[in-house]
Write an enzyme that holds these catalytic residues in place. Sequence first.
Site, mmCIF file in Angstrom:
data_model
loop_
_atom_site.group_PDB
_atom_site.id
_atom_site.type_symbol
_atom_site.label_atom_id
_atom_site.label_comp_id
_atom_site.label_asym_id
_atom_site.label_seq_id
_atom_site.Cartn_x
_atom_site.Cartn_y
_atom_site.Cartn_z
ATOM 1 N N ASP A 185 0.959 -1.083 -0.098
ATOM 2 C CA ASP A 185 -0.006 0.051 -0.213
ATOM 3 C C ASP A 185 0.778 1.447 0.017
ATOM 4 O O ASP A 185 1.968 1.369 -0.885
ATOM 5 C CB ASP A 185 -1.012 -0.243 1.271
ATOM 6 C CG ASP A 185 -2.364 0.711 0.997
ATOM 7 O OD1 ASP A 185 -1.945 1.887 0.362
ATOM 8 O OD2 ASP A 185 -3.422 0.162 1.025
ATOM 9 N N HIS B 184 2.171 2.055 -3.202
ATOM 10 C CA HIS B 184 1.267 2.929 -3.692
ATOM 11 C C HIS B 184 1.869 4.514 -3.685
ATOM 12 O O HIS B 184 0.961 5.432 -4.016
ATOM 13 C CB HIS B 184 -0.316 2.932 -2.924
ATOM 14 C CG HIS B 184 -0.691 1.719 -3.380
ATOM 15 N ND1 HIS B 184 -2.024 1.547 -2.844
ATOM 16 C CD2 HIS B 184 -0.383 0.697 -4.074
ATOM 17 C CE1 HIS B 184 -2.459 0.226 -3.493
ATOM 18 N NE2 HIS B 184 -1.670 -0.181 -4.137
#
Length: 390
Positions: free
Chosen positions: A216, A239
């Site tokens: 993430d 991310h």
Amino acid sequence: MSTYRLLFLALLFLFVNSSFAAAVELNVISFGAKADGSTDSTKAFLAAWAHACGSTKPATINVPKGTFLLRNVDFSGQCNNNAITIRIDGTLVAPADYRVFENANNWISFQNVDGVSIFGGILDGKGTGLWACKNSGKDCPSGATSLSFSNSKNVFIIGLTSLNSQMFHIVINGCQNVKMQEVKVSAAGNSPNTDGIHVQLSSSVTILNSRIQTGDDCVSIGPGATNLWMENIACGPGHGISIGSLGKDQNEAGVLNVTVKTATFLGTQNGVRIKSWARPSNGFARNIVFQHVVMKNVQNPIVIDQNYCPGNKNCPGQVSGVKVSDVTYQDIHGTSATEVAVKFDCSSKYPCTGIRLEDVKLTYKNEAAEASCNHAGGTTSGVVKPTSCL
Ligand SMILES: *[C@@H]1O[C@H](CO)[C@@H](O)[C@H](O)[C@H]1NC(C)=O
């Protein structure tokens, strides 16, 4: 030597000795911890902590080489001294079965401490079981953050490695003056919700020389982060660095004065992002600088997305109240994995203002990439490619 003189020297000695005394040294082994990876050492660590925290002198907790099994554990203050050092030569490992944590939010948590330093160490969160559960679409617990500091100040984390956290790796919440250096984070690129470092409601947080590979966000910055400095950060997979999601709540602390200086993004979903819910809010993001950034094959290198509304649910009016202003992108180079390398999709009610692009050069498949703007205003200087849409 006169008696008075002797007495004086003796008193001086006592004084010097008590105020500059060496730290109390504690070893978790002498509190019953076992470096075998399978004996539960939670109680031993807690007992060592109780000694360190209760000591009126500085204290050092030593964790020697080997693997120590720890359940979820809270190291809480207030303590009687403000200089506790935890020196970890070994590995702390979470139980392989994530159900052991039940619904604990954190694995290793520090609360209400002042002056805690962690040197070295590997935290192995054993998250793969929970990720598999989540990825299979089953009903699973949300999982525990591996290392959390809340309502604390003067925290130093140096040379720590976090592996395979169930949820976030490191969370800084409600803290002041936190320095993280030479931190390594590692988890699979498809591991869900494994943000590297999350900072919120905290001021004067510094992250230096750190490398984050995860599923993430590399670093996620929540409401109330102020005076945050990140320098020499390598991200990917993951991310990217994200300010947000902001504006989930009507009443929300803003994000102020955030600098990312010298960072590389390798194959990440985003590079530098600001993201807010399309919901009413008094939140804001102001005085943000992204400087000296290299992007390699990044899907969305530069992005402001103020229309976040997953499933188009719970976004009355579908407009973000979050005010984004004074955001500088300076010396940002590299490659985009998609055609749109620069995307400013701001709130129609509160357009982004004071966006500055300076020496930005991003390409897509060796050609010029594209920029897209909605409700975004600002200026450019130097070479800016793709051509600015501000
Ligand atoms: C912004 O934050 C940095 C630390 O990250 C600090 O040194 C600086 O003084 C802050 N600037 C302002 C205007 O508060």
